[in-house]
Enzyme design. Sequence first.
Site, PDB file in Angstrom:
ATOM      1  N   ASN A   1      79.842  26.875  10.486  1.00  0.00           N
ATOM      2  CA  ASN A   1      80.443  26.720  11.734  1.00  0.00           C
ATOM      3  C   ASN A   1      79.414  27.693  13.094  1.00  0.00           C
ATOM      4  OD1 ASN A   1      81.157  28.338  10.395  1.00  0.00           O
ATOM      5  ND2 ASN A   1      82.842  30.244  11.528  1.00  0.00           N
TER       6      ASN A   1
ATOM      7  N   GLU B   1      79.499  29.766  16.520  1.00  0.00           N
ATOM      8  CA  GLU B   1      80.308  30.011  17.536  1.00  0.00           C
ATOM      9  C   GLU B   1      80.089  29.942  19.446  1.00  0.00           C
ATOM     10  OE1 GLU B   1      82.955  33.402  16.226  1.00  0.00           O
ATOM     11  OE2 GLU B   1      83.773  31.649  14.749  1.00  0.00           O
TER      12      GLU B   1
ATOM     13  N   CYS C   1      83.183  24.147  14.164  1.00  0.00           N
ATOM     14  CA  CYS C   1      83.871  24.608  12.187  1.00  0.00           C
ATOM     15  C   CYS C   1      82.743  23.868  11.887  1.00  0.00           C
ATOM     16  CB  CYS C   1      85.700  23.519  12.370  1.00  0.00           C
ATOM     17  SG  CYS C   1      86.817  24.419  12.692  1.00  0.00           S
TER      18      CYS C   1
ATOM     19  N   GLU D   1      82.328  21.673   9.086  1.00  0.00           N
ATOM     20  CA  GLU D   1      82.832  20.248   8.911  1.00  0.00           C
ATOM     21  C   GLU D   1      82.829  19.347  10.242  1.00  0.00           C
ATOM     22  OE1 GLU D   1      84.309  23.458   8.336  1.00  0.00           O
ATOM     23  OE2 GLU D   1      86.466  22.953   7.020  1.00  0.00           O
TER      24      GLU D   1
ATOM     25  N   CYS E   1      91.004  22.942   9.200  1.00  0.00           N
ATOM     26  CA  CYS E   1      91.648  22.888  10.053  1.00  0.00           C
ATOM     27  C   CYS E   1      91.909  21.921  10.490  1.00  0.00           C
ATOM     28  CB  CYS E   1      91.008  23.746  10.791  1.00  0.00           C
ATOM     29  SG  CYS E   1      89.688  22.953  12.377  1.00  0.00           S
TER      30      CYS E   1
ATOM     31  N   CYS F   1      89.791  19.299  11.793  1.00  0.00           N
ATOM     32  CA  CYS F   1      88.727  19.139  11.383  1.00  0.00           C
ATOM     33  C   CYS F   1      89.148  17.406  10.158  1.00  0.00           C
ATOM     34  CB  CYS F   1      87.818  19.619  10.736  1.00  0.00           C
ATOM     35  SG  CYS F   1      86.560  20.607  11.379  1.00  0.00           S
TER      36      CYS F   1
HETATM   37  N1  THU Z   1      86.419  27.820  10.918  1.00  0.00           N
HETATM   38  C1  THU Z   1      85.772  26.024  10.135  1.00  0.00           C
HETATM   39  O1  THU Z   1      83.923  26.679  10.770  1.00  0.00           O
HETATM   40  N2  THU Z   1      86.168  25.490   9.330  1.00  0.00           N
HETATM   41  C2  THU Z   1      87.757  25.477   8.987  1.00  0.00           C
HETATM   42  O2  THU Z   1      88.164  24.402   8.466  1.00  0.00           O
HETATM   43  C3  THU Z   1      88.257  26.367   9.690  1.00  0.00           C
HETATM   44  C4  THU Z   1      87.684  27.763  10.344  1.00  0.00           C
HETATM   45  C5  THU Z   1      85.872  28.476  11.767  1.00  0.00           C
HETATM   46  C6  THU Z   1      85.266  27.948  13.382  1.00  0.00           C
HETATM   47  C7  THU Z   1      85.612  29.525  13.335  1.00  0.00           C
HETATM   48  O3  THU Z   1      84.023  29.603  13.862  1.00  0.00           O
HETATM   49  C8  THU Z   1      86.180  30.409  12.077  1.00  0.00           C
HETATM   50  O4  THU Z   1      86.033  29.846  11.325  1.00  0.00           O
HETATM   51  C9  THU Z   1      87.285  31.155  12.493  1.00  0.00           C
HETATM   52  O5  THU Z   1      88.359  30.027  12.767  1.00  0.00           O
END
Ligand code: THU
Length: 160
Positions: free
Chosen positions: A62, A64, A73, A75, A112, A115
């Site tokens: 991920n 940010e 994310c 994925e 999520c 994704c």
């Molecule tokens: N995140 C993912 O990378 N994948 C998911 O399926 C759930 C959330 C990341 C997004 C963000 O950078 C952090 O986790 C908190 O939500």
Amino acid sequence: MEKVTIKSEYIIYDSLSDLNIENQNLFQEAIKVRDTAYAPYSNFLVGTAILLENGEIISGSNQENAAYPSGLCAERVAIFYAAAKYPNVVIKKMVITAKSNNKKVDKPIAPCGSCRQSISEYEIKQMQDITLLFMGETGKIIESSSLKNLLPLSFDKKFL
Ligand code: THU
């Protein structure tokens, strides 16, 4: 009126050692790439490894952003890259693992909603199921043989 029940099936494994070698190797990749997450805001680090039909493994973490919604994310970082690099190669599997710098993550972390929608697009495009396996940092692992289990009543191209 009609009442409909939707059935969703998945397998739960107790630990990584219960997985076959291919899946254990994929998790090793996902665990490695998890540390490349750029997650200074959530401190939640996610790593994913995708196995393609040509044997290649594409991984991602991920990423940010100070403007929160601009982040992405793990994925989607990985699946978009896989689709861009190998647009015509079938995606067989995707494994996901997450850890936090703030707390213990001992439950499986499911992808999520956004994704799921993105993974669903490629599953439909390739007309072949994508196996998903996900875990936290420790603990049980969930395996679903298709994204469809995770996204019933999905929106897709047939509505357009
Ligand atoms: N995140 C993912 O990378 N994948 C998911 O399926 C759930 C959330 C990341 C997004 C963000 O950078 C952090 O986790 C908190 O939500």
